[in-house]
Design an enzyme around this catalytic site. Structure first.
Site, PDB file in Angstrom:
ATOM      1  NE  ARG A   1       0.780  -1.300  13.407  1.00  0.00           N
ATOM      2  CZ  ARG A   1      -0.341  -1.974  13.067  1.00  0.00           C
ATOM      3  NH1 ARG A   1      -1.494  -1.322  12.899  1.00  0.00           N
ATOM      4  NH2 ARG A   1      -0.308  -3.271  12.909  1.00  0.00           N
TER       5      ARG A   1
ATOM      6  CD  GLU B   1      -6.743  -4.285  18.050  1.00  0.00           C
ATOM      7  OE1 GLU B   1      -5.572  -4.655  18.224  1.00  0.00           O
ATOM      8  OE2 GLU B   1      -7.078  -3.092  18.035  1.00  0.00           O
TER       9      GLU B   1
ATOM     10  CG  HIS C   1       0.894  -7.913  14.029  1.00  0.00           C
ATOM     11  ND1 HIS C   1       0.384  -8.622  12.965  1.00  0.00           N
ATOM     12  CD2 HIS C   1       0.204  -6.750  14.066  1.00  0.00           C
ATOM     13  CE1 HIS C   1      -0.583  -7.916  12.393  1.00  0.00           C
ATOM     14  NE2 HIS C   1      -0.687  -6.768  13.028  1.00  0.00           N
TER      15      HIS C   1
ATOM     16  CG  HIS D   1      -2.193  -8.965  16.712  1.00  0.00           C
ATOM     17  ND1 HIS D   1      -3.231  -9.675  17.274  1.00  0.00           N
ATOM     18  CD2 HIS D   1      -2.765  -7.993  15.956  1.00  0.00           C
ATOM     19  CE1 HIS D   1      -4.379  -9.150  16.860  1.00  0.00           C
ATOM     20  NE2 HIS D   1      -4.121  -8.124  16.063  1.00  0.00           N
TER      21      HIS D   1
ATOM     22  NE  ARG E   1      -3.199  -4.662  17.261  1.00  0.00           N
ATOM     23  CZ  ARG E   1      -3.150  -4.503  15.950  1.00  0.00           C
ATOM     24  NH1 ARG E   1      -1.992  -4.303  15.348  1.00  0.00           N
ATOM     25  NH2 ARG E   1      -4.252  -4.531  15.242  1.00  0.00           N
TER      26      ARG E   1
ATOM     27  CG  PHE F   1      -9.346  -1.724  15.591  1.00  0.00           C
ATOM     28  CD1 PHE F   1     -10.322  -2.624  15.211  1.00  0.00           C
ATOM     29  CD2 PHE F   1      -8.076  -1.864  15.040  1.00  0.00           C
ATOM     30  CE1 PHE F   1     -10.045  -3.643  14.302  1.00  0.00           C
ATOM     31  CE2 PHE F   1      -7.783  -2.869  14.131  1.00  0.00           C
ATOM     32  CZ  PHE F   1      -8.772  -3.765  13.766  1.00  0.00           C
TER      33      PHE F   1
ATOM     34  CD  GLN G   1       1.281  -3.834  17.496  1.00  0.00           C
ATOM     35  OE1 GLN G   1       0.815  -3.946  16.361  1.00  0.00           O
ATOM     36  NE2 GLN G   1       0.999  -2.827  18.284  1.00  0.00           N
TER      37      GLN G   1
ATOM     38  CG  LEU H   1      -3.585 -11.011  12.853  1.00  0.00           C
ATOM     39  CD1 LEU H   1      -2.613 -10.821  13.995  1.00  0.00           C
ATOM     40  CD2 LEU H   1      -3.773  -9.707  12.113  1.00  0.00           C
TER      41      LEU H   1
ATOM     42  N   GLY I   1       0.814  -1.214   0.000  1.00  0.00           N
ATOM     43  CA  GLY I   1       0.000   0.000   0.000  1.00  0.00           C
ATOM     44  C   GLY I   1       0.847   1.263   0.000  1.00  0.00           C
TER      45      GLY I   1
HETATM   46  C1  LIG Z   1      -1.744 -10.325   9.027  1.00  0.00           C
HETATM   47  C2  LIG Z   1      -1.674  -8.825   9.145  1.00  0.00           C
HETATM   48  C3  LIG Z   1      -2.818  -8.091   9.349  1.00  0.00           C
HETATM   49  C4  LIG Z   1      -2.766  -6.709   9.467  1.00  0.00           C
HETATM   50  N1  LIG Z   1      -3.925  -6.006   9.672  1.00  0.00           N
HETATM   51  C5  LIG Z   1      -3.860  -4.657   9.739  1.00  0.00           C
HETATM   52  C6  LIG Z   1      -5.059  -3.885   9.882  1.00  0.00           C
HETATM   53  O1  LIG Z   1      -6.162  -4.424   9.926  1.00  0.00           O
HETATM   54  N2  LIG Z   1      -4.948  -2.537   9.963  1.00  0.00           N
HETATM   55  C7  LIG Z   1      -3.745  -1.895   9.918  1.00  0.00           C
HETATM   56  O2  LIG Z   1      -3.706  -0.680  10.000  1.00  0.00           O
HETATM   57  N3  LIG Z   1      -2.606  -2.610   9.754  1.00  0.00           N
HETATM   58  C8  LIG Z   1      -2.636  -3.953   9.666  1.00  0.00           C
HETATM   59  N4  LIG Z   1      -1.467  -4.656   9.493  1.00  0.00           N
HETATM   60  C9  LIG Z   1      -0.222  -3.934   9.251  1.00  0.00           C
HETATM   61  C10 LIG Z   1      -0.194  -3.405   7.818  1.00  0.00           C
HETATM   62  O3  LIG Z   1      -0.919  -4.252   6.981  1.00  0.00           O
HETATM   63  C11 LIG Z   1       1.237  -3.302   7.291  1.00  0.00           C
HETATM   64  O4  LIG Z   1       2.028  -2.598   8.214  1.00  0.00           O
HETATM   65  C12 LIG Z   1       1.266  -2.552   5.973  1.00  0.00           C
HETATM   66  O5  LIG Z   1       0.333  -3.096   5.074  1.00  0.00           O
HETATM   67  C13 LIG Z   1       2.651  -2.545   5.368  1.00  0.00           C
HETATM   68  O6  LIG Z   1       2.563  -1.976   4.093  1.00  0.00           O
HETATM   69  P1  LIG Z   1       3.857  -1.543   3.283  1.00  0.00           P
HETATM   70  O7  LIG Z   1       3.392  -0.848   2.066  1.00  0.00           O
HETATM   71  O8  LIG Z   1       4.780  -0.801   4.188  1.00  0.00           O
HETATM   72  O9  LIG Z   1       4.610  -2.901   2.928  1.00  0.00           O
HETATM   73  P2  LIG Z   1       4.109  -4.358   2.440  1.00  0.00           P
HETATM   74  O10 LIG Z   1       2.670  -4.406   2.129  1.00  0.00           O
HETATM   75  O11 LIG Z   1       4.656  -5.304   3.426  1.00  0.00           O
HETATM   76  O12 LIG Z   1       4.871  -4.520   1.060  1.00  0.00           O
HETATM   77  C14 LIG Z   1       6.265  -4.624   0.977  1.00  0.00           C
HETATM   78  C15 LIG Z   1       6.651  -4.593  -0.485  1.00  0.00           C
HETATM   79  O13 LIG Z   1       8.070  -4.512  -0.582  1.00  0.00           O
HETATM   80  C16 LIG Z   1       8.535  -5.438  -1.534  1.00  0.00           C
HETATM   81  N5  LIG Z   1       9.899  -5.839  -1.152  1.00  0.00           N
HETATM   82  C17 LIG Z   1      10.351  -6.178   0.068  1.00  0.00           C
HETATM   83  N6  LIG Z   1      11.650  -6.512   0.011  1.00  0.00           N
HETATM   84  C18 LIG Z   1      12.022  -6.372  -1.278  1.00  0.00           C
HETATM   85  C19 LIG Z   1      13.233  -6.583  -1.994  1.00  0.00           C
HETATM   86  N7  LIG Z   1      14.354  -7.041  -1.411  1.00  0.00           N
HETATM   87  N8  LIG Z   1      13.242  -6.346  -3.325  1.00  0.00           N
HETATM   88  C20 LIG Z   1      12.125  -5.916  -3.970  1.00  0.00           C
HETATM   89  N9  LIG Z   1      10.954  -5.712  -3.343  1.00  0.00           N
HETATM   90  C21 LIG Z   1      10.907  -5.931  -2.015  1.00  0.00           C
HETATM   91  C22 LIG Z   1       7.553  -6.578  -1.470  1.00  0.00           C
HETATM   92  O14 LIG Z   1       7.564  -7.314  -2.682  1.00  0.00           O
HETATM   93  C23 LIG Z   1       6.234  -5.833  -1.260  1.00  0.00           C
HETATM   94  O15 LIG Z   1       5.716  -5.418  -2.503  1.00  0.00           O
HETATM   95  C24 LIG Z   1      -1.513  -6.046   9.376  1.00  0.00           C
HETATM   96  C25 LIG Z   1      -0.362  -6.777   9.162  1.00  0.00           C
HETATM   97  C26 LIG Z   1      -0.428  -8.160   9.073  1.00  0.00           C
HETATM   98  C27 LIG Z   1       0.859  -8.913   8.900  1.00  0.00           C
END
Ligand SMILES: Cc1cc2nc3c(=O)[nH]c(=O)nc-3n(C[C@H](O)[C@H](O)[C@H](O)COP(=O)(O)OP(=O)(O)OC[C@H]3O[C@@H](n4cnc5c(N)ncnc54)[C@H](O)[C@@H]3O)c2cc1C
Length: 567
Positions: free
Chosen positions: A381, A247, A346, A234, A278, A118, A232, A244, A13
């Site tokens: 968080r 929550e 988590h 969870h 959490r 939450f 963190q 997971l 995202g």
């Molecule tokens: C099971 C679960 C449920 C969750 N539920 C919630 C929720 O309900 N609400 C909330 O606020 N948060 C929630 N979180 C936390 C939240 O989803 C994450 O913190 C957030 O989505 C992270 O997004 P990001 O864009 O930082 O990275 P990510 O979505 O983790 O994406 C990382 C990207 O980096 C790329 N990447 C990584 N290393 C490399 C590399 N060496 N070379 C090339 N590409 C690489 C990957 O391919 C991927 O595209 C949850 C987390 C988990 C694990």
């Protein structure tokens, strides 16, 4: 090769919001998103419960100020208050923007976006799409990026981040489909590579790829990383797999129950009960288990999360995914039986030190999302604030980078940067090498779980550091057995392990140095928060020999003074 204006590493995202905003800011820019997995498989897609915004759809008296206060209190007063303010002020805007882009949020009777309670929040503030919020947000963003012409380099692995000491030069990557190493010059690089909680291995809710690659690359490139000791846990991971259970399950009214049939949270958070923050709920589960009130199993001690009283209709409508997870991974249908749960690693509060635009100390290099520490989450968080963080700061960094990039001249990436990676990778297949990846990875996860988990002591952390240093030494002798150039997953696992070892060292060293308890960091030997000595951020650097050094920096305060944190 013509440089890209912006390379975004990470298609979660955070990365995709940055890409979309950058192109909207300046449609002429040449932008690429690099990702080691196909974009929609990024960990964001696993987010279940929702995203916070003080829309006041359920509680008409919710305000942005209350959201800011809850975030700062939740962080145990370690969040930078200017950053937390931006986060909460922009929340209604980004959620509505997503809605307008087509994200299918669940609805209230009056047609407005549904909100659920939450942990750690005073009001019903968490906007959701059933229990598949991350998946819907990610697919919405992917569609928009494709529509606008963002160029995706899917299945490219980041090997190193390049700069000349002052400004960005680009990245060195491996094309995972061919094994070819390539230098990608860029005026600006936005790291959005996600968190590092997978280093706890079997005790983690994270995707296999949440190995902190971008943070480790930043450390090696001389950038500062911040607050790494705050990991963190969870409260509700599935007993066996650590996967997971959102929550949202407690938000909808689920109970936590011990082996005496008691809702034990009444002892620890009499007002908020299961919806305490959490860190507090996870510690409470640990105490109950340690005092003999857990359930026994071959997979270890656990607690019950009971949803039966919510009824089949509600579970099927609002929590369908967690029901399937419980059935598939524990053989338990939550409509009929309680779910066996235990705390699971988590989320990474720590990450690359970045300012409120996501900018780092090197011009043109940014960090957003879970790999960054801006810092809005401080020591703990709140649920629903991470999806918010990736959207808000993804947007701000994308905009800032788009405005700045045309004025930057990246220069060339030296051929020695590519040669260095090539030499390292060739070295891994040398037949003299004897260490096995799987063993080192398991040992790393075990020592982190045992010595840098929920409760920490000097003795445990010293043991943790010792173990990690031994694993780091043994890693020098690790062997990649697969010699194929095409999708050499063994090689990528080894590269990820190298990153996890580097970050594990920062976690354990930071936790050992911080002689207090704050948020997710609980020292049994220093059980009280010590604002006089420790109301500050930890800063980590890696020197040329690969050693980690530690310093601190002040917390940015605002209108919320330090207070005791009770729920
Ligand atoms: C099971 C679960 C449920 C969750 N539920 C919630 C929720 O309900 N609400 C909330 O606020 N948060 C929630 N979180 C936390 C939240 O989803 C994450 O913190 C957030 O989505 C992270 O997004 P990001 O864009 O930082 O990275 P990510 O979505 O983790 O994406 C990382 C990207 O980096 C790329 N990447 C990584 N290393 C490399 C590399 N060496 N070379 C090339 N590409 C690489 C990957 O391919 C991927 O595209 C949850 C987390 C988990 C694990």
């Amino acid at each position: 090769m013509q440089p890209y204006d912006i390379i975004i590493v990470g298609a979660g995202g955070g990365g995709m919001y940055a890409a979309m905003e950058a192109l909207q800011t300046n449609p002429k820019l040449k932008i690429a998103v690099v990702s080691k997995v196909y974009p929609t498989r990024s960990h964001t897609s696993a987010a279940q419960g929702g995203v916070n915004a003080a829309l006041a759809n359920r509680h008409k008296d919710d305000t942005i100020d209350l959201h800011i206060f809850d975030t700062i209190k939740g962080s145990d007063y370690l969040a930078d208050q200017d950053a937390a303010t931006i986060l909460c002020e922009m929340a209604p805007y980004v959620v509505r923007e997503l809605e307008n882009l087509g994200a299918p949020f669940s609805r209230l009777e009056d047609g407005t976006i549904a909100q659920r309670p939450f942990g750690g929040a005073q009001k019903y503030r968490c906007c959701y799409c059933a229990d598949r919020t991350g998946h819907t947000i990610l697919t919405t963003l992917f569609e928009q990026c494709l529509r606008q012409g963002v160029h995706f380099l899917s299945e490219y692995y980041l090997l190193s981040l390049e700069h000349d000491g002052q400004k960005a030069q680009g990245v060195v990557v491996m094309n995972m489909q061919t094994g070819k190493i390539e230098a990608l010059p860029a005026r600006s690089v936005i790291l959005a590579t996600g968190g590092y909680a997978k280093m706890y291995w079997q005790k983690s809710s994270n995707a296999a790829g949440s190995t902190g690659d971008g943070i480790a690359a930043a450390l090696r490139a001389g950038l500062a990383v911040e607050d790494m000791e705050f990991v963190q846990f969870h409260p509700t991971g599935l007993r066996k797999s650590g996967l997971l259970i959102s929550e949202g399950a407690r938000g909808e009214g689920g109970y936590l129950v011990n082996n005496k049939g008691e809702r034990f949270m009444k002892t620890y958070a009499p007002e908020k009960m299961e919806l305490g923050p959490r860190d507090l709920v996870s510690r409470s589960i640990e105490i109950e288990i340690n005092e003999g009130r857990g359930f026994d199993s071959d997979a270890g001690q656990y607690m019950h999360l009971d949803l039966r009283h919510l009824g089949a209709d509600l579970i099927l409508e609002r929590l369908p995914q967690i029901r399937m997870l419980a059935i598939d991974f524990e053989g338990v249908d939550p409509i009929k039986e309680p779910i066996p749960i235990r705390p699971t690693a988590h989320y990474s509060m720590g990450g690359i030190d970045a300012n409120n635009d996501g900018a780092t100390a090197i011009q043109g290099i940014y960090a957003v999302g879970e790999c960054s520490c801006i810092s809005v989450h401080g020591a703990n968080r709140l649920g629903g604030n991470s999806l918010l963080d990736i959207l808000v700061f993804g947007k701000l960094a994308g905009r800032h980078a788009a405005q700045l990039a045309p004025s930057l001249n990246p220069g060339a990436i030296s051929t020695s940067a590519v040669e260095k990676s090539l030499k390292e990778i060739e070295g891994y297949s040398h037949h003299d090498r004897t260490e096995r990846y799987g063993e080192l990875r398991d040992e790393l996860g075990k020592t982190l779980g045992a010595n840098a988990g929920i409760y920490r002591t000097k003795k445990k952390l010293e043991k943790g550091v010792e173990d990690i240093m031994a694993i780091k030494e043994r890693f020098k002798n690790v062997r990649v057995n697969d010699s194929s150039a095409v999708f050499n997953t063994n090689l990528f696992q080894v590269l990820e392990l190298k990153n996890m070892i580097a970050l594990a060292e920062t976690v354990a060293r930071g936790a050992l140095a911080r002689e207090e308890s704050r948020g997710s960091h609980s020292r049994e030997d220093f059980p009280v928060r010590d604002d006089e000595k420790w109301h500050k951020h930890s800063i980590f650097h890696m020197n040329e020999k690969g050693d980690i050094t530690l310093s601190t920096k002040p917390v940015t305060m605002g209108k919320y003074p330090l207070q005791a944190r009770t729920y």
